[in-house]
Design an enzyme around this catalytic site. Structure first.
Site, mmCIF file in Angstrom:
data_model
loop_
_atom_site.group_PDB
_atom_site.id
_atom_site.type_symbol
_atom_site.label_atom_id
_atom_site.label_comp_id
_atom_site.label_asym_id
_atom_site.label_seq_id
_atom_site.Cartn_x
_atom_site.Cartn_y
_atom_site.Cartn_z
ATOM 1 N N GLU A 74 0.873 -1.218 -0.228
ATOM 2 C CA GLU A 74 0.253 -0.285 -0.155
ATOM 3 C C GLU A 74 0.745 1.404 -0.299
ATOM 4 O OE1 GLU A 74 -1.681 2.533 0.079
ATOM 5 O OE2 GLU A 74 -2.576 2.451 2.294
ATOM 6 N N CYS A 78 -2.508 8.869 3.088
ATOM 7 C CA CYS A 78 -2.596 8.689 1.853
ATOM 8 C C CYS A 78 -3.712 8.781 1.309
ATOM 9 C CB CYS A 78 -2.292 6.419 2.134
ATOM 10 S SG CYS A 78 -3.589 5.909 2.760
HETATM 11 O O1 TXE Z 1 8.243 6.002 4.648
HETATM 12 P P1 TXE Z 1 8.902 4.891 4.324
HETATM 13 P P2 TXE Z 1 8.790 7.641 5.147
HETATM 14 C C1 TXE Z 1 5.248 8.173 1.844
HETATM 15 C C2 TXE Z 1 5.053 10.267 1.903
HETATM 16 C C3 TXE Z 1 6.007 10.397 2.702
HETATM 17 C C4 TXE Z 1 7.060 9.227 2.355
HETATM 18 C C5 TXE Z 1 8.221 8.849 3.112
HETATM 19 O O2 TXE Z 1 4.509 10.468 0.645
HETATM 20 O O3 TXE Z 1 6.838 11.327 2.608
HETATM 21 O O4 TXE Z 1 5.772 8.042 2.199
HETATM 22 O O5 TXE Z 1 7.737 8.533 4.254
HETATM 23 C C6 TXE Z 1 10.384 0.630 6.510
HETATM 24 N N1 TXE Z 1 13.064 -2.647 4.400
HETATM 25 N N2 TXE Z 1 4.004 7.445 3.117
HETATM 26 O O6 TXE Z 1 9.950 7.533 5.057
HETATM 27 O O7 TXE Z 1 9.927 5.163 4.629
HETATM 28 C C7 TXE Z 1 9.860 1.756 7.518
HETATM 29 O O8 TXE Z 1 10.841 1.773 9.286
HETATM 30 C C8 TXE Z 1 11.495 -2.561 5.139
HETATM 31 C C9 TXE Z 1 2.790 7.201 2.285
HETATM 32 O O9 TXE Z 1 8.481 7.556 6.435
HETATM 33 O O10 TXE Z 1 8.035 4.019 3.671
HETATM 34 C C10 TXE Z 1 8.251 1.926 8.246
HETATM 35 O O11 TXE Z 1 8.216 1.220 9.243
HETATM 36 N N3 TXE Z 1 11.228 -1.954 5.672
HETATM 37 C C11 TXE Z 1 2.327 6.390 3.381
HETATM 38 C C12 TXE Z 1 7.726 1.758 7.020
HETATM 39 O O12 TXE Z 1 8.602 1.156 6.004
HETATM 40 C C13 TXE Z 1 11.533 -0.486 4.918
HETATM 41 C C14 TXE Z 1 2.868 5.804 4.544
HETATM 42 C C15 TXE Z 1 7.332 3.438 5.842
HETATM 43 O O13 TXE Z 1 8.014 3.768 5.842
HETATM 44 C C16 TXE Z 1 12.280 0.269 4.401
HETATM 45 C C17 TXE Z 1 3.631 6.821 4.996
HETATM 46 C C18 TXE Z 1 13.298 -1.347 3.851
HETATM 47 N N4 TXE Z 1 14.376 -0.785 2.943
HETATM 48 C C19 TXE Z 1 4.215 7.510 4.239
HETATM 49 N N5 TXE Z 1 12.994 1.748 4.672
HETATM 50 C C20 TXE Z 1 1.233 5.095 3.127
HETATM 51 N N6 TXE Z 1 0.724 4.611 2.330
HETATM 52 O O14 TXE Z 1 0.199 6.041 3.955
HETATM 53 C C21 TXE Z 1 12.139 1.939 5.269
HETATM 54 N N7 TXE Z 1 11.738 0.867 6.029
#
Ligand code: TXE
Length: 530
Positions: A234, A268
């Site tokens: 998602e 989102c």
């Molecule tokens: O999310 P990340 P971030 C979007 C929103 C935001 C951008 C960045 O635009 O500006 O994403 O947000 C884990 N392998 N959304 O950096 O990095 C991390 O620890 C496995 C959309 O905070 O995607 C966290 O638990 N896991 C959104 C989770 O992934 C990894 C919600 C999400 O982090 C990882 C939030 C890796 N390599 C942000 N790297 C929505 N769709 O609702 C990080 N994580």
């Protein structure tokens, strides 16, 4: 041992310190989850539902303190924590409590008496085993718990990794589940950043459910591909809201403000592009600017918009705001408010080359764009990489639904916004780069299981007609049989011209009573798929 400190975005107070999980802890968590999963799967679904029903009772009893922890961790206001985090969890729990047994029951499949004489067939659903849930910081309770509950109702164990920005909420989730009578190790968490997420995938769970950004989603999928492990992704959206002149403009204005600025836009499914029909564009834009001035920034039960969850997210939103203004957009006001709080801002005169029109914003910016026709707005809305949610506003419901059905999205709503994704019976997820896989609804629950297809022959014959040996004669007989089943002409014509070939299969075509009974039952509406 590294320590992660959790700091409230509201006032900078330290909320707690958490030990980051080491790779060996993650391995151990997976192992104990695996044996808990075996015990849990063996409990029949109805009994699992009775045990999980306790969760809602516990959550209801502690709802104020739960909302308080969520609010202090994320910065969102309390009403937002109640309605956007706790309430949808209660809803999905109730829905599965009521329907899980029916959704997951064995499904009889009609079987051709010619191809499988006397056979019965069924699909059973099996839980994957251990589900790894990697969740984000914007709805750390709702997203994580809805997915945990889905996994548990379906018979799995869970190891979840909350965002490193949401650790007090992760602890809260563990404390709530600890109050249920579950097998030891059925719900566990690991603490850390992206590297911990990678280690969790490398520990080889049976399904990975990820919610977060597109880039991280790609990394998660790549990692999971090495095993390979199935993934549900998602990945966010750039959701369009479409307003026609015949909409109830007052209600639509309030819907737009809520849809764009709920959780300060850190959803989102928040409205990120607002398309308004040219005839009412100026009037509606003005109404938005007037409406925005009445929104309150604050915390607790007082504000409409709370604090942004992270400094990094503030920087992303500020960059998009500055870029838009530098490229000629107009704004209803300043974005900066104070501390981690941002003002909600309406932007107009926006152009496709601006970051705010290209990237997910995840903050309180609302670009408004005019359109001249139904066809044009469908084209506008379908532009771009994402395809999560959309809303269409008009008193002409037929028109609104016609437009909705041409949008490249996984979800839509007419004359309402955001709330549709909380409907427990509607599978939620995206298309295009918004991800794939669904949770919520019957389909969402089944996604936490895999189907096992079984076929039982009741044949008393020494051998089946397709078994060896082959021969020219057998070839011709099968050709006749295939023409009888799929060829053109009436049933009698097909029998007549293939009579000789069919004689060869006479002994195989005996109808079995059990098969007849199953096929008959499958014709009954209440026996059909749920
Ligand atoms: O999310 P990340 P971030 C979007 C929103 C935001 C951008 C960045 O635009 O500006 O994403 O947000 C884990 N392998 N959304 O950096 O990095 C991390 O620890 C496995 C959309 O905070 O995607 C966290 O638990 N896991 C959104 C989770 O992934 C990894 C919600 C999400 O982090 C990882 C939030 C890796 N390599 C942000 N790297 C929505 N769709 O609702 C990080 N994580």
């Amino acid at each position: 041992m590294s320590i992660i400190q959790s700091i409230s975005p509201i006032d900078g107070k330290i909320l707690g310190e958490f030990e980051a999980s080491l790779p060996e802890h993650i391995e151990q968590a997976l192992q104990s989850a695996r044996s808990a999963a075996k015990q849990w799967e063996a409990i029949e679904v109805k009994q699992r539902c009775r045990i999980l029903a306790q969760f809602s009772r516990i959550l209801l009893a502690e709802i104020d303190s739960v909302c308080e922890v969520i609010s202090r961790t994320t910065g969102k206001v309390l009403t937002e924590a109640l309605l956007g985090e706790a309430y949808p969890v209660l809803d999905i729990a109730k829905y599965y409590e009521k329907h899980a047994a029916r959704i997951l029951r064995n499904q009889g499949i009609a079987t051709s008496p010619f191809a499988f004489p006397g056979a019965t067939a069924e699909i059973t659903r099996k839980p994957y085993g251990v589900v790894a849930i990697i969740s984000p910081w914007n709805y750390p309770f709702q997203i994580t718990v809805s997915q945990i509950l889905s996994a548990l109702f379906a018979g799995n164990a869970v190891v979840f990794k909350p965002s490193e920005l949401s650790l007090p909420v992760g602890q809260l989730i563990m404390d709530l589940f600890a109050k249920l009578e579950l097998p030891q190790g059925l719900v566990q968490w690991v603490v850390g950043d992206g590297q911990c997420g990678e280690q969790l995938i490398d520990a080889s769970p049976d399904l990975v459910v990820f919610t977060g950004s597109l880039n991280t989603g790609r990394a998660v999928m790549q990692r999971a591909a090495q095993h390979p492990i199935p993934v549900i992704l998602e990945l966010g959206g750039k959701d369009a809201m479409i307003v026609f002149e015949d909409a109830d403009l007052e209600r639509t204005r309030d819907g737009a403000l809520y849809g764009a600025f709920c959780n300060s836009g850190q959803a989102c499914v928040s409205v990120e592009r607002l398309y308004v029909l040219e005839g009412c564009y100026e009037k509606f834009r003005q109404m938005l600017c007037d409406g925005i001035a009445k929104l309150k920034i604050g915390h607790g039960t007082e504000g409409d918009l709370g604090a942004m969850t992270s400094k990094r997210q503030i920087e992303i939103v500020q960059k998009q705001y500055d870029d838009a203004l530098a490229k000629g957009a107009k704004a209803s006001g300043q974005l900066e408010f104070e501390g981690n709080y941002l003002n909600p801002v309406v932007l107009w005169d926006v152009t496709p080359d601006m970051l705010v029109m290209q990237e997910e914003t995840f903050g309180p910016l609302l670009p408004v764009i005019p359109f001249i026709s139904e066809d044009e707005v469908i084209q506008f809305a379908n532009k771009g990489d994402f395809g999560l949610n959309a809303s269409i506003w008009s008193t002409d419901i037929a028109k609104a639904e016609r437009v909705a059905k041409q949008l490249e999205v996984g979800n839509w709503s007419v004359n309402d916004v955001l709330k549709n994704v909380g409907h427990p019976g509607l599978p939620f997820g995206g298309v295009k780069k918004s991800g794939f896989g669904r949770y919520h609804g019957a389909e969402g629950l089944r996604n936490f299981t895999y189907p096992v297809s079984g076929l039982t022959s009741r044949s008393h014959l020494a051998k089946e007609p397709n078994w060896f040996p082959y021969s020219e004669e057998r070839y011709q007989q099968f050709k006749g049989y295939i023409d009888f089943v799929y060829g053109t002409g009436s049933f009698f014509q097909r029998i007549k011209r293939n009579w000789q070939a069919l004689q060869a299969f006479r002994e195989y075509s005996a109808f079995d009573l059990k098969q007849r009974w199953q096929n008959l039952q499958l014709m009954l509406p209440w026996k059909r798929d749920f």
